[in-house]
Design an enzyme around this catalytic site. Sequence first.
Site, mmCIF file in Angstrom:
data_model
loop_
_atom_site.group_PDB
_atom_site.id
_atom_site.type_symbol
_atom_site.label_atom_id
_atom_site.label_comp_id
_atom_site.label_asym_id
_atom_site.label_seq_id
_atom_site.Cartn_x
_atom_site.Cartn_y
_atom_site.Cartn_z
ATOM 1 N N GLU A 1 8.502 1.352 -1.964
ATOM 2 C CA GLU A 1 7.793 0.156 -2.454
ATOM 3 C C GLU A 1 8.713 -0.882 -3.087
ATOM 4 O O GLU A 1 8.633 -2.074 -2.774
ATOM 5 C CB GLU A 1 6.723 0.564 -3.480
ATOM 6 C CG GLU A 1 5.630 1.414 -2.882
ATOM 7 C CD GLU A 1 4.493 1.669 -3.861
ATOM 8 O OE1 GLU A 1 4.060 0.727 -4.535
ATOM 9 O OE2 GLU A 1 4.054 2.826 -3.954
ATOM 10 N N HIS B 1 0.865 -1.193 0.000
ATOM 11 C CA HIS B 1 0.000 0.000 0.000
ATOM 12 C C HIS B 1 0.897 1.238 0.000
ATOM 13 O O HIS B 1 1.849 1.308 0.785
ATOM 14 C CB HIS B 1 -0.916 -0.010 1.225
ATOM 15 C CG HIS B 1 -1.864 1.144 1.217
ATOM 16 N ND1 HIS B 1 -2.967 1.183 0.393
ATOM 17 C CD2 HIS B 1 -1.845 2.324 1.874
ATOM 18 C CE1 HIS B 1 -3.597 2.328 0.555
ATOM 19 N NE2 HIS B 1 -2.941 3.039 1.452
HETATM 20 C C1 GAR Z 1 1.532 1.067 -6.387
HETATM 21 O O1 GAR Z 1 1.848 2.357 -5.934
HETATM 22 C C2 GAR Z 1 0.867 0.269 -5.272
HETATM 23 O O2 GAR Z 1 1.381 0.559 -4.021
HETATM 24 C C3 GAR Z 1 -0.569 0.739 -5.392
HETATM 25 O O3 GAR Z 1 -0.801 0.788 -6.779
HETATM 26 C C4 GAR Z 1 0.435 1.117 -7.453
HETATM 27 C C5 GAR Z 1 0.659 0.120 -8.551
HETATM 28 O O4 GAR Z 1 1.794 0.433 -9.315
HETATM 29 N N1 GAR Z 1 -1.465 -0.136 -4.707
HETATM 30 C C6 GAR Z 1 -2.543 0.305 -4.049
HETATM 31 O O5 GAR Z 1 -2.898 1.449 -4.050
HETATM 32 C C7 GAR Z 1 -3.325 -0.785 -3.325
HETATM 33 N N2 GAR Z 1 -4.236 -0.190 -2.384
HETATM 34 P P1 GAR Z 1 2.529 -0.651 -10.211
HETATM 35 O O6 GAR Z 1 1.462 -1.328 -11.077
HETATM 36 O O7 GAR Z 1 3.475 0.156 -11.063
HETATM 37 O O8 GAR Z 1 3.230 -1.610 -9.310
#
Ligand code: GAR
Length: 208
Positions: A181, A110
């Site tokens: 992340e 998250h």
């Molecule tokens: C990321 O920032 C992840 O933390 C978020 O979506 C993005 C996906 O990026 N997830 C959430 O918000 C879940 N609640 P990515 O497809 O480039 O990994």
Amino acid sequence: MLRTVVCVSGGGTNLQAILDALDQGRITNVEIRAVISNNPGAKALERAASHGIEGIVMSPKRYPDRESFNEEFTGKMCELDPDLIVLAGFLVRIPPQMVARFANRIINIHPALIPSFCGVGYYGLKVHEKVLERGVKVTGATVHFVNEGMDEGPVISQKAVCVEEGDTPEILQRRVMEQAEWILLPRAIDDIANGRIRVEGDRVVSCT
Ligand code: GAR
């Protein structure tokens, strides 16, 4: 080998961080069995394909109602029979029957410091928009186990990231990804695969 399924919805930069960590030996004892996307156009599916990993599309939009999607999605997951499910930017609510079936075996990343800026309506770029609206000076990311609540399961790891003057949601999102992340998620997977952490009640504790 920890049989792992990664669920994605979009760009898949977190999936890429996992694949890079596998290639570089920063994640060991893990085999990615499949990547599941709710979005047939997700770039994450291309990233999976270029690593020779099976991509599966499971979109709620292709089912008459949420209950039939939940049944199919859970059935597919049972067929794949993973030891670990990683939600790497997966923006679909996990069916309650899947949470029950894979208790303490689903993790999520998250893009904020839970319990701040989480829950219903807080996903992707929206999280960073709300962070900037509220004017907090520190945000970050959290990896946690998934339970029946929304962003409520036991926390595995967190990392703080500074909000800077002039940030846009996109700039802040990128900084949170780079500084938190893409580091936290591969490390959490490696910790699980190598038995370094376990869930005790509502908390994650170290096994060492
Ligand atoms: C990321 O920032 C992840 O933390 C978020 O979506 C993005 C996906 O990026 N997830 C959430 O918000 C879940 N609640 P990515 O497809 O480039 O990994």
